[in-house]
Design a protein around this motif. Structure first.
Motif, mmCIF file in Angstrom:
data_model
loop_
_atom_site.group_PDB
_atom_site.id
_atom_site.type_symbol
_atom_site.label_atom_id
_atom_site.label_comp_id
_atom_site.label_asym_id
_atom_site.label_seq_id
_atom_site.Cartn_x
_atom_site.Cartn_y
_atom_site.Cartn_z
ATOM 1 N N SER A 53 0.835 -1.200 0.000
ATOM 2 C CA SER A 53 0.000 0.000 0.000
ATOM 3 C C SER A 53 0.873 1.255 0.000
ATOM 4 N N GLN A 54 0.268 2.400 -0.305
ATOM 5 C CA GLN A 54 1.018 3.647 -0.401
ATOM 6 C C GLN A 54 1.689 4.023 0.920
ATOM 7 N N ASP A 55 1.030 3.734 2.041
ATOM 8 C CA ASP A 55 1.626 4.068 3.340
ATOM 9 C C ASP A 55 2.587 2.988 3.824
ATOM 10 N N LYS A 56 2.744 1.942 3.002
ATOM 11 C CA LYS A 56 3.678 0.837 3.280
ATOM 12 C C LYS A 56 3.373 0.094 4.586
ATOM 13 N N LYS A 57 2.127 0.111 4.988
ATOM 14 C CA LYS A 57 1.714 -0.614 6.186
ATOM 15 C C LYS A 57 0.915 -1.876 5.867
ATOM 16 N N HIS A 58 0.473 -2.003 4.608
ATOM 17 C CA HIS A 58 -0.346 -3.131 4.214
ATOM 18 C C HIS A 58 0.271 -3.823 3.000
ATOM 19 N N VAL A 59 0.167 -5.138 2.968
ATOM 20 C CA VAL A 59 0.655 -5.895 1.802
ATOM 21 C C VAL A 59 -0.423 -6.872 1.340
ATOM 22 N N PHE A 60 -0.436 -7.110 0.043
ATOM 23 C CA PHE A 60 -1.387 -8.027 -0.568
ATOM 24 C C PHE A 60 -0.623 -8.911 -1.551
ATOM 25 N N LEU A 61 -1.031 -10.171 -1.632
ATOM 26 C CA LEU A 61 -0.375 -11.100 -2.549
ATOM 27 C C LEU A 61 -1.338 -11.512 -3.651
ATOM 28 N N LYS A 62 -0.947 -11.228 -4.894
ATOM 29 C CA LYS A 62 -1.696 -11.682 -6.053
ATOM 30 C C LYS A 62 -1.010 -12.942 -6.567
ATOM 31 N N GLU A 63 -1.517 -14.103 -6.160
ATOM 32 C CA GLU A 63 -0.832 -15.360 -6.469
ATOM 33 C C GLU A 63 -1.870 -16.440 -6.733
ATOM 34 N N THR A 64 -1.797 -17.068 -7.904
ATOM 35 C CA THR A 64 -2.756 -18.122 -8.256
ATOM 36 C C THR A 64 -2.138 -19.507 -8.200
ATOM 37 N N LEU A 65 -0.818 -19.584 -8.070
ATOM 38 C CA LEU A 65 -0.131 -20.875 -8.098
ATOM 39 C C LEU A 65 0.101 -21.463 -6.706
ATOM 40 N N TYR A 66 -0.422 -20.819 -5.683
ATOM 41 C CA TYR A 66 -0.241 -21.260 -4.299
ATOM 42 C C TYR A 66 1.245 -21.406 -3.953
ATOM 43 N N MET A 67 1.989 -20.334 -4.209
ATOM 44 C CA MET A 67 3.412 -20.294 -3.889
ATOM 45 C C MET A 67 3.645 -19.233 -2.812
ATOM 46 N N PHE A 68 4.541 -19.526 -1.895
ATOM 47 C CA PHE A 68 4.858 -18.545 -0.856
ATOM 48 C C PHE A 68 5.800 -17.477 -1.415
ATOM 49 N N ARG A 69 5.553 -16.243 -1.018
ATOM 50 C CA ARG A 69 6.406 -15.117 -1.348
ATOM 51 C C ARG A 69 6.759 -14.405 -0.040
ATOM 52 N N THR A 70 7.878 -13.669 -0.036
ATOM 53 C CA THR A 70 8.348 -13.024 1.187
ATOM 54 C C THR A 70 8.483 -11.523 1.019
ATOM 55 N N VAL A 71 8.110 -10.788 2.057
ATOM 56 C CA VAL A 71 8.415 -9.365 2.173
ATOM 57 C C VAL A 71 8.912 -9.152 3.591
ATOM 58 N N ILE A 72 9.909 -8.282 3.750
ATOM 59 C CA ILE A 72 10.453 -8.045 5.088
ATOM 60 C C ILE A 72 10.239 -6.591 5.507
ATOM 61 N N GLY A 73 10.308 -6.345 6.804
ATOM 62 C CA GLY A 73 10.151 -4.996 7.330
ATOM 63 C C GLY A 73 11.384 -4.155 7.084
ATOM 64 N N ASP A 74 11.215 -2.848 7.241
ATOM 65 C CA ASP A 74 12.327 -1.948 6.956
ATOM 66 C C ASP A 74 13.251 -1.740 8.150
ATOM 67 N N LEU A 75 12.908 -2.294 9.316
ATOM 68 C CA LEU A 75 13.715 -2.091 10.517
ATOM 69 C C LEU A 75 14.231 -3.410 11.069
ATOM 70 N N GLY A 76 15.525 -3.417 11.402
ATOM 71 C CA GLY A 76 16.082 -4.571 12.089
ATOM 72 C C GLY A 76 15.957 -4.389 13.590
ATOM 73 N N PHE A 77 16.279 -5.422 14.349
ATOM 74 C CA PHE A 77 16.249 -5.318 15.798
ATOM 75 C C PHE A 77 17.566 -4.743 16.295
ATOM 76 N N ALA A 78 17.471 -3.782 17.206
ATOM 77 C CA ALA A 78 18.638 -3.011 17.610
ATOM 78 C C ALA A 78 19.656 -3.830 18.390
ATOM 79 N N GLN A 79 19.183 -4.674 19.264
ATOM 80 C CA GLN A 79 20.080 -5.375 20.182
ATOM 81 C C GLN A 79 19.344 -6.576 20.751
ATOM 82 N N PRO A 80 20.056 -7.496 21.409
ATOM 83 C CA PRO A 80 19.375 -8.646 22.022
ATOM 84 C C PRO A 80 18.334 -8.171 23.026
#
Length: 317
Positions: free
Chosen positions: A225-252
């Protein structure tokens, strides 16, 4: 003869050995899968505790049993001449087999089966008040959290998350309130090796760091989505796809993140974390060694695309 002498010893020590007293051997009924009499004490006839062996006849004894015996006699219970042989600790090879025996905890309220070499440490903790998340953390509850029956804030958070059933929106808000109350200041939004431009998109809402989806690390068919808070998958072959967040974890530490599947979700979800981002996003991130996920079918997945242990239950959308 030897048999009569052993019977006499048995009768004599039965008056002294009742149950499973600490100075004598372990009661046989506590062991699972115990075969034969290899580790029987020739004095108390329980399984030896702190085992010693006569090099002359091969008999085994609890250290306390043979020490008591030798205070009164200068011979092995089977009459080996100790001037010609010795009674010493068993060999390293035998000790490895002995330590690997399976034994039940002595406390009836527990009944857990552990390796004999781990028994002492287990029983030290067994009757102490356990953290409500003990199966995971293996800790006792700390005095400062005793009324909540946890060992630290990590397990208190875990306790709250496990209770998220029923009125989802209300209980999710309770978790957010918990985060603000116990976790103090917001966790720094540091993205590790992610581009610094991504960090500018982080926002702080009610003391919680919000991440957005990274459009530079995304699989084919995923629409953001434009605000980058929502994702949608257009997939008819029943295959998994990946998207990751823009922030990593700072520390343990302990991190809580929230992803809500709406009524448009038709396919199954795998939600989790990855320690890398240089992989094929046209696959599930948890197929690899660096990926860890909760699968919506009620399983955990790591380094596999086909199997994983059961955890919680099926997510119904």
């Amino acid at each position: 003869d030897r048999r009569q002498r052993q019977m006499c010893l048995r009768d004599r020590y039965q008056r002294r050995v009742h149950g499973d007293q600490q100075q004598y051997g372990y009661a046989k009924e506590r062991f699972t899968g115990l075969i034969g009499e290899t580790f029987d004490c020739s004095i108390c006839y329980n399984v030896v505790r702190d085992p010693k062996e006569c090099h002359g006849c091969g008999s085994m004894f609890c250290s306390s049993c043979i020490e008591d015996w030798l205070k009164k006699r200068k011979e092995c219970p089977t009459r080996c001449d100790l001037s010609k042989t010795k009674i010493e600790r068993i060999s390293k090879a035998l000790m490895r087999i002995y330590n690997d025996l399976d034994i039940k905890c002595q406390y009836e309220s527990c009944g857990k089966v552990v390796k004999l070499c781990d028994l002492e440490e287990h029983e030290k903790k067994c009757q102490l008040p356990k953290c409500i998340n003990f199966d995971v953390c293996q800790n006792i509850s700390k005095p400062e959290y005793s009324n909540m029956r946890v060992c630290d804030l990590s397990c208190l958070l875990h306790k709250n998350i496990k209770n998220v059933f029923g009125d989802g929106e209300k209980e999710l808000q309770q978790i957010k309130d918990f985060m603000k109350q116990y976790m103090g200041q917001p966790i720094p939004a540091i993205g590790g090796n992610l581009p610094s431009s991504n960090l500018a998109r982080a926002s702080i809402s009610n003391g919680i760091t919000e991440f957005k989806w990274d459009t530079n690390n995304i699989g084919t068919g995923i629409i953001v989505s434009q605000d980058k808070k929502h994702v949608f998958l257009k997939e008819t072959l029943y295959m998994f796809r990946t998207v990751i967040g823009d922030l990593g974890f700072a520390q343990p530490g302990v991190y809580y993140w929230e992803i809500i599947a709406d009524s448009q979700t038709e396919n199954e979800l795998k939600i989790g974390v990855t320690t890398r981002r240089d992989f094929n996003f046209n696959s599930a991130f948890c197929d690899y060694e660096h990926g860890f996920a909760y699968y919506g079918l009620g399983q955990l997945r790591h380094n596999s695309n086909a199997s994983g242990p059961q955890y919680l239950s099926l997510i119904h959308i």
